[in-house]
Design an enzyme around this catalytic site. Structure first.
Site, PDB file in Angstrom:
ATOM      1  N   ARG A 149     -23.146  34.885  20.705  1.00 11.58           N
ATOM      2  CA  ARG A 149     -23.345  35.639  19.464  1.00 11.58           C
ATOM      3  C   ARG A 149     -23.577  34.667  18.298  1.00 11.58           C
ATOM      4  O   ARG A 149     -24.431  34.902  17.444  1.00 11.58           O
ATOM      5  CB  ARG A 149     -22.184  36.589  19.161  1.00 11.58           C
ATOM      6  CG  ARG A 149     -22.449  37.459  17.937  1.00 11.58           C
ATOM      7  CD  ARG A 149     -21.369  38.507  17.678  1.00 11.58           C
ATOM      8  NE  ARG A 149     -21.456  39.665  18.541  1.00 11.58           N
ATOM      9  CZ  ARG A 149     -22.267  40.714  18.332  1.00 11.58           C
ATOM     10  NH1 ARG A 149     -23.050  40.743  17.274  1.00 11.58           N
ATOM     11  NH2 ARG A 149     -22.280  41.735  19.169  1.00 11.58           N
ATOM     12  N   GLU A 188     -17.417  44.889  12.154  1.00 10.42           N
ATOM     13  CA  GLU A 188     -17.297  43.443  11.970  1.00 10.42           C
ATOM     14  C   GLU A 188     -18.035  42.924  10.743  1.00 10.42           C
ATOM     15  O   GLU A 188     -17.716  41.869  10.206  1.00 10.42           O
ATOM     16  CB  GLU A 188     -17.844  42.729  13.214  1.00 10.42           C
ATOM     17  CG  GLU A 188     -16.998  42.989  14.428  1.00 10.42           C
ATOM     18  CD  GLU A 188     -17.670  42.533  15.694  1.00 10.42           C
ATOM     19  OE1 GLU A 188     -17.491  41.366  16.042  1.00 10.42           O
ATOM     20  OE2 GLU A 188     -18.378  43.325  16.335  1.00 10.42           O
TER      21      GLU A 188
END
Ligand code: FES
Ligand code: FES
Lengths: 166, 771
Positions: free
Chosen positions: B329, B731
């Site tokens: 990520r 997030e």
């Protein structure tokens, strides 16, 4: 040794071994698990209860220190099934997320509003700065305290979560 | 989008109160440590106190002799495999012969009281033969560094993983650049500091094991417990208790706790509780990866980006756990939300003799975002451009290609977010006011900073096999509705949002809907509750189930009313042409029940296809992206170095917002964590030992450390693959917030912050012009 105190409005008598913390007495011996342990070292406020109307950290308070005193926990606020205005306000202002800090904030805010029914935003932030919340960023909690102050003053703009004015 | 998602909504998009709020404000919600079972024992973990050593003797005789101790467990007692299976299988449940970090579990004991367990653990005698330890990732990759990584889990030496992006030709890109900026950025740990520490209870039952615990990913836990007990998955049942915050910290770590408690429960035959205190939690559980990020950006004189080159190293700790996914990520997010023709990224996760790092809100992206957003500001300074304009100029738009070569075909709200943030903050004036303030004041400085981010929703091409979800929706015979999914509520509001989606699709009131408790034996597997995926993926599964069920209720209602067309809304049903004949849904539900209709429906959803070429780092990395633009104003005390965030603006594109009040709470909470990350949160360690593992040693923001109010808005660029157009949110706020704060601080001091957190000493250094 055996101690006597009032807990949420009722007399209790319990045996406590020396050194037992008020937090364990409440959670383990008396089954009142609404009071939380977030750190056990007096740094998070999750264990806040009221002793004779003043906020106390149950993790730093020895059980024997409440002998003859009046202890109020989160369970005592909604006795009879009706939410306390502070609890209502937390729901309405979205001041609850994971909820682990919530009982501590409810009790701290209750103490603040009983000594200062007209707190400013700044006063609320200062008073609550001993209670940690990792989820909300505090905005909803501070709003809730200001809203609860209105509720408690019987402000006509008071609106309950179901949309009715009492 | 199908019909149902296009119609105006009644419940989706409304700020309903949380379904779990009443239980939480009254103290009735039951968290892990609030539960007990008859005969329950208390587990304590005996841990390594060396960063790297051979264990030459483990003497537990005095532990066993303690009168309150009922059971002691060493590796030989593990009935299944001695492993905590996560992505790799390199981490043992109990270390055998060799320890790789301070805090690594060696053995377990169970006692009748928590106090006795504590006392008995101190009676363990461990004899070590120390090995050279390596604590820094850059040292760990040097030739001749001590080998930490289990070789089967590493690509080379201590390099767990090396991943790349290769797009265009950076050499050529930089040769076309009029300006190049370059910097090295460093970040330390960030601790989750969820208010509820980790905790589980293992309860033996009928040939199997039940686990109760505070956790995000019940199916990960089920898998780990089955592995260590050597049981089939069907004999392991995981029940989520009320969960006092996760933020990624309860993604993989509960697998370890549950497996530890389970082996003691299996041996003793009794329920066993393992709840960490704050110190044990900080010492032994995952954190955000510390990292070193080297970044180089090239642009034309007008600000057009032409090349980006990044090399970064994350300190993974001693075992793989989630590091490969975190690194991936980070890799995909390293170039930022910009159009860049030439990109080269090299990402490394490195084993060291430290506690394994793992998932934390943002999952490997905040570190590289600190770098790319600092670079954008450095570039703006060099070009004499407005940093917000520079971002706007390069911001990804619909039709653009990302750094991984993905064409963005829909739902790109970045420009709208930047524009709205500029308006709300009155950006130009805000900057001017700060300058005036700075001219007026002698010992205080203000700065304004901006950040823009993108976020790939869901697991992405690293683990598309996890981006699926099942759901079950049942109309009860009295018209109330039960929804079952395997996704967990940890504070983020999942059950309320999923309940709203079910209520909307079925035409009932939210108060009619109840989410079933998460128990892996009773709810469909809807994958892990991570990656801001629950609303999008599980929401789509709930929508699928509820839509099927609605079709069935409509068919029944047509029979019931003898009418060709029926309507359902707000828990009422009526023939379209006779609204006055409306009946409560409960009557139709009762009728369906009495006439043997199937009242349950199963739904299914999976993320749109993604693909990835690991050699080039090109592909459709995620099925959709969320975006945000944050603006922070800070004030710095030049004498003390203290920094306060005074005002904050946040605008997000997460597609359709299902519940604006809850979404706002997510954003406000993420901003606070971002402020903590940039300014306050420092976890010190010495010789591989975390010092001061407490809230006294590790400061998280209090009500006084955040601005009094936040300005938060949503620009909604709907996503056709999400329920009602929703994308992920959870997030993103943290990811954007810290970088805006860092840029504001740099602006205020006139220096350039290149290391988190900006504690007063560091800020004073910037003021003195040391960096
Ligand atoms: S548990 Fe008492 S202050 Fe944290
Ligand atoms: S709501 Fe989670 S810590 Fe406050």
């Amino acid at each position: 040794m055996s101690i006597n105190f009032r807990l949420n409005g009722r007399e209790v008598e319990v045996d406590v071994p020396p050194g037992r913390r008020l937090l364990n007495l409440l959670r383990e011996d008396l089954g009142l698990t609404g009071t939380k342990e977030g750190c056990g070292e007096g740094e998070c406020g999750a264990c806040t209860v009221l002793v004779d109307g003043r906020p106390r950290l149950a993790c730093l308070t020895a059980a024997i220190q409440v002998e003859g005193k009046e202890v109020l926990t989160v369970e005592g606020l909604s006795a009879g099934g009706k939410l306390h205005p502070m609890q209502e306000a937390l729901i309405k202002a979205a001041g609850v997320q994971c909820g682990f800090c919530t009982p501590g904030f409810v009790m701290a805010a209750y103490a603040l509003l009983s000594e200062n029914p007209h707190p400013t935003r700044q006063e609320v932030r200062e008073f609550l700065s001993g209670n940690l919340c990792r989820c909300t960023g505090y905005e909803g909690i501070v709003e809730a305290v200001l809203l609860a102050a209105k509720y408690l003053r019987g402000d006509p703009s008071r609106v309950t979560p179901d949309g009715k004015t009492p | 989008m199908d019909e149902i998602t296009q119609a105006p909504t009644r419940i989706v998009g409304g700020s309903a109160s949380r379904l779990d709020a009443a239980a939480k404000v009254t103290g009735q919600a039951r968290y892990a440590d609030d539960l007990s079972f008859p005969g329950m024992l208390y587990v304590k973990v005996i841990r390594s106190d060396r960063p790297h050593a051979r264990v030459t003797a483990l003497d537990l005789s005095r532990v066993e002799a303690h009168p309150q101790v009922v059971c002691v467990v060493t590796p030989g007692d593990i009935p299944g495999e001695n492993v905590v299976p996560i992505i790799y299988r390199d981490m043992p449940l109990l270390a055998e012969g060799r320890v790789r970090y301070v805090g690594e579990p060696l053995a377990l004991l169970a006692a009748r009281t928590p106090e006795a367990a504590e006392e008995a653990a101190r009676l363990a005698r461990v004899t070590y033969e120390d090995l050279p330890a390596v604590l820094d990732p850059l040292e760990a990759i040097r030739e001749g560094a001590p080998q930490v990584a289990v070789p089967q889990a590493a690509e080379a030496g201590n390099i767990f993983n090396h991943m790349v992006i290769r797009k265009g030709d950076v050499g050529q890109g930089f040769s076309q650049a009029d300006v190049v900026v370059e910097g090295e950025y460093r970040v330390g740990y960030q601790e989750h500091a969820y208010l509820e520490p980790q905790g589980v209870i293992a309860v033996p039952e009928e040939g199997g094991m039940a686990i109760y615990g505070t956790l995000q990913c019940p199916y990960y836990v089920q898998n780990a417990v089955a592995a260590v007990l050597g049981l089939p998955l069907s004999k392991v049942r995981v029940v989520q208790t009320a969960t006092g915050g996760g933020f990624g910290g309860k993604e993989d770590v509960p697998s370890q706790l549950a497996a530890l408690a389970a082996v003691v429960a299996a041996k003793s035959g009794r329920p066993t509780k393992l709840v960490y205190d704050r110190a044990e939690d900080i010492i032994s559980t995952s954190k955000r990866h510390p990292g070193v990020i080297r970044y180089r950006t090239g642009a034309k004189r007008d600000g057009t980006l032409v090349a980006v080159e990044v090399e970064f190293y994350y300190n993974a700790g001693a075992y793989q756990t989630l590091s490969s996914a975190v690194l991936w990520r980070g890799l995909v997010h390293a170039p930022g939300p910009y159009r860049i023709p030439n990109v080269k990224v090299d990402a490394y996760s490195v084993a060291t003799n430290t506690v394994p790092c793992g998932a934390f809100r943002g999952f490997g992206s905040p570190q590289v975002i600190f770098a790319h957003e600092s670079q954008m500001d450095e570039l703006a300074n060099r070009l004499g451009m407005d940093p917000l304009e520079l971002r706007k100029k390069n911001a990804l738009r619909e039709g653009d290609e990302t750094a991984t070569g993905q064409r963005l075909t829909e739902s790109v709200g970045l420009l709208a977010a930047i524009e709205r943030a500029r308006e709300l903050s009155d950006w130009e004036n805000l900057r001017r006011e700060a300058e005036e303030f700075n001219r007026r004041e002698r010992f205080r400085r203000r700065g304004v900073g901006v950040s823009t981010v993108m976020y790939g929703v869901g697991m992405g091409a690293k683990a598309p096999l996890l981006d699926k979800a099942g759901a079950y929706v049942k109309l009860e015979a009295d018209g109330s509705v039960t929804v079952a999914v395997g996704n967990t509520e940890m504070g983020q509001g999942a059950i309320t949002v999923l309940g709203q989606i079910a209520a909307e699709a079925l035409g009932v009131r939210l108060s009619d809907v109840q989410l079933a408790p998460v128990d892996t034996s009773r709810v469909p597997d809807s994958g892990p509750t991570v990656a801001s995926r629950t609303t999008t993926v599980a929401g789509a599964a709930v929508l699928d189930a509820a839509s099927q069920l609605r079709a069935r209720v409509e068919a029944a209602a047509r029979e019931f009313f003898g009418s060709q067309r029926v309507e359902i809304a707000d828990g009422k049903v009526w023939p379209k042409d006779r609204p006055r004949d409306a009946k409560p849904l409960s009557e139709v539900a009762r009728w369906m029940w009495a006439h043997n209709w199937d009242l349950g429906a199963t739904g299914w959803a999976q993320g749109a296809p993604v693909d990835w070429d690991p050699k080039t780092g090109q592909g459709n990395a995620y099925f959709v992206y969320a975006y945000a633009c944050h603006i922070a104003e800070v004030e710095v005390d030049l004498l003390t170095g203290e920094t306060h965030v005074t005002r904050f603006w946040a605008v997000h594109d997460s597609g359709k917002i299902v519940n604006p009040a809850l979404a706002r709470g997510q954003v406000a909470g993420g901003i606070a964590q971002g402020i903590g990350y940039a300014l306050m949160e420092e976890l010190r360690s010495e010789d591989g030992r975390i010092v001061a593992p407490s809230f006294t040693g590790y400061h998280i923001p209090t009500a006084m450390d955040v601005p009094g109010q936040y300005v938060i808005e949503f620009v909604e660029a709907p996503y056709s693959g999400g329920p009602y157009g929703a994308k992920g949110l959870g997030e993103v706020p943290l990811m954007a917030a810290h970088a805006a704060v860092a840029n504001a601080l740099s602006r205020a001091t006139g220096g350039r912050l290149r290391e988190y957190p900006a504690i007063p000493e560091r800020v004073l250094g910037l003021v003195r012009g040391e960096r």
